[in-house]
Write a protein that holds these residues in place. Structure first.
Motif: not given
Length: 536
Positions: A158-164, A427-432, A517-527, A532-535
């Motif tokens: 997913v690419s959502y605004g400045f968050i991947g 990780l806060v962006y996962y909640v959002l 590969p990563f396990n299992n979630t990757f979140i990117y903050n372009a700002m 962060v990678t979290v399981e």
């Protein structure tokens, strides 16, 4: 409605794919060329992922997309043109993407993924990897659960605004060639094998002239002086810093002197001194491999066991017997200063020992398949490659997306409770992102698409309900919720391009069985250019 675009005759692939062959070799490239990729929705992110898979030469790809090209699509997707507005998005993207590589077979299905899944779910089970973008929560759970049951790797991006965001879901993934950073050479100077000892013992440094003395491989030099050290130290090798410094001094004392009484320039002895610390590293069984040997899949081999586990079992049997507690010799030595004949003899000794270990593993493999009364479909080249990389085996076990959504782990909930209030924690962006998905289920659109201010309270309610569901009492700052509403679910091409590169990289890892590969979630903050990678 569906269609395909046939490739032309391929060119010289060793030339065309030269750089990537250096990364994953012939075996990795062969797996890539046999891979069948399914992309759900040709969004900007989706087409960027496919671009990065088509260029290195996947076998084929199929785009499932029932949407028509819109002005917004043209604005953020380089693979769609203004003249395509109103046409099927999958078909147009398919045609333009296929132009990137004539070796790749391109297909498209003009149908919404929800409808196709209801009518023909088995369609998705035929692919090597299924990649999805722009899925609502209900469809995501349905498709990911089905693919999980079929053991087909699923990658949601997913690419959502400045968050991947990326999520990999599959029951288990095995890696033979993990390519670890800074892996030590398998030299075994602490437990030298007979053939190596014989070669070294036949080398008399005291009877050599300067030329011969300066061209003996440093590995032999270290061995010779290690024997001297052991004779003076009750058979022990240098272990502490002080001991290794003394051992280096011992090697340095062996450098020949010229007629003026000064040390000769002997690069091989300098190399020996530089490599003492790594060369004397203890030969041991890696912890990751120990855990793999103890895995139920290795212990309980059955007819339907994957080749990976049959090979693991064969290597485990080798370790118990011929290996005397150690893995097969890798059979590779580093480059070193030497004359050609001396280096080739040394190299051949390691290769021959590795070949003998492979033969022993092969015998155990034949016993395993014989006991199962099944044919052996594992080639000698595969056995050799497995033995060479036995120290680098990895097994990753994932949680399904259904488990993540319906039964969040205690560790996950504890992490959330500790980190969710920190706006600097990605990780806060996962909640959002989860809240945005809930918003879509409630209102059939994303927050901020029509009215930013009116949607802020509704999105905040979704966030609150999600946190209450997890029994988390803290809250997310209003500024972040406002920011997500201002995004209006936009897909920025720069973010899509970055995530496309990341997702394609992970897909290649899944296809080739190389790298981890990563396990299992990757979140990117372009700002902030953080991730962060979290399981979960």
């Amino acid at each position: 409605m569906s269609g395909s675009i046939s490739p032309s005759k391929p060119v010289d692939k060793s030339n065309k794919y030269d750089r990537q062959l250096r990364l994953w070799g012939d075996q990795g490239q062969s797996k890539l060329e046999k891979a069948r990729i399914c992309l759900i929705n040709a969004t900007a992110t989706g087409t960027e992922i496919l671009k990065n898979l088509i260029l290195p030469g996947i076998g084929s790809f199929t785009i499932v997309d029932g949407h028509k090209v819109s002005g917004e699509d043209v604005g953020n997707n380089f693979f769609l043109e203004k003249s395509a507005i109103g046409k099927n998005r999958g078909q147009v993207a398919c045609e333009l993407l296929q132009e990137l590589n004539d070796d790749v077979l391109a297909n498209y299905v003009d149908e919404n993924v929800e409808d196709l899944f209801q009518v023909n779910a088995k369609f998705f089970s035929t692919f090597s990897v299924v990649i999805a973008t722009d899925l609502n929560e209900r469809t995501l759970l349905q498709i990911s659960s089905y693919l999980w049951s079929c053991k087909v790797p699923f990658l949601h991006c997913v690419s959502y605004g400045f968050i991947g965001y990326m999520r990999i879901a599959m029951p288990v993934h095995t890696v033979i060639e993990s390519h670890p950073d800074n892996a030590l050479d398998d030299l075994r100077l602490d437990r030298p094998f007979k053939e190596f000892r014989d070669l070294c013992d036949a080398c008399d440094l005291g009877k050599m002239n300067v030329k011969e003395h300066s061209h003996i491989p440093w590995l032999i030099v270290v061995y010779k002086y290690l024997e001297i050290w052991k004779n003076k130290n009750n058979g022990n090798i240098p272990k502490t810093y002080q001991e290794k410094q003394a051992f280096k001094k011992l090697i340095r004392s062996g450098i020949l002197l010229n007629k003026d009484g000064n040390p000769e320039m002997e690069e091989n002895f300098d190399e020996a001194i530089r490599n003492v610390n790594t060369a004397l590293s203890a030969t041991k069984m890696p912890d990751d491999v120990k855990h793999i040997f103890e895995d139920p899949e290795c212990i309980n081999i059955v007819n339907k066991s994957e080749p990976f586990w049959i090979l693991v079992r064969a290597v485990k049997e080798f370790v118990k017997s011929e290996g005397e507690g150690f893995l097969p010799l890798r059979g590779v030595i580093p480059d070193m200063t030497s004359d050609s004949d001396s280096f080739i003899r040394l190299q051949q000794v390691y290769r021959n020992k590795a070949s003998k270990d492979v033969e022993a593993v092969n015998k155990h493999l034949q016993n395993v398949v014989s006991n199962l009364s099944i044919p052996c479909i594992i080639s000698e080249a595969e056995i050799r490659n497995f033995c060479k990389n036995a120290a680098f085996l990895r097994v990753l076990r994932y949680r399904s997306i259904s488990e993540e959504y319906n039964s969040p782990s205690t560790i996950f909930l504890r992490q959330m409770a500790q980190r969710v209030e920190d706006e600097d924690d990605d990780l806060v962006y996962y909640v959002l992102l989860r809240a945005v998905s809930r918003y879509y289920l409630c209102y059939s659109n994303y927050p901020g698409i029509y009215e930013v201010e009116d949607d802020i309270m509704n999105l905040k309610s979704c966030v609150t309900r999600l946190l209450q569901q997890w029994k988390i009492t803290c809250s997310i700052k209003d500024d972040l919720i406002h920011e997500f509403c201002r995004y209006g679910a936009c897909e920025m091409h720069s973010i899509a391009a970055y995530m496309g590169g990341c997702a394609a990289q992970e897909a290649i890892k899944l296809i080739t069985g190389q790298y981890v590969p990563f396990n299992n979630t990757f979140i990117y903050n372009a700002m902030k250019q953080t991730s962060v990678t979290v399981e979960l």
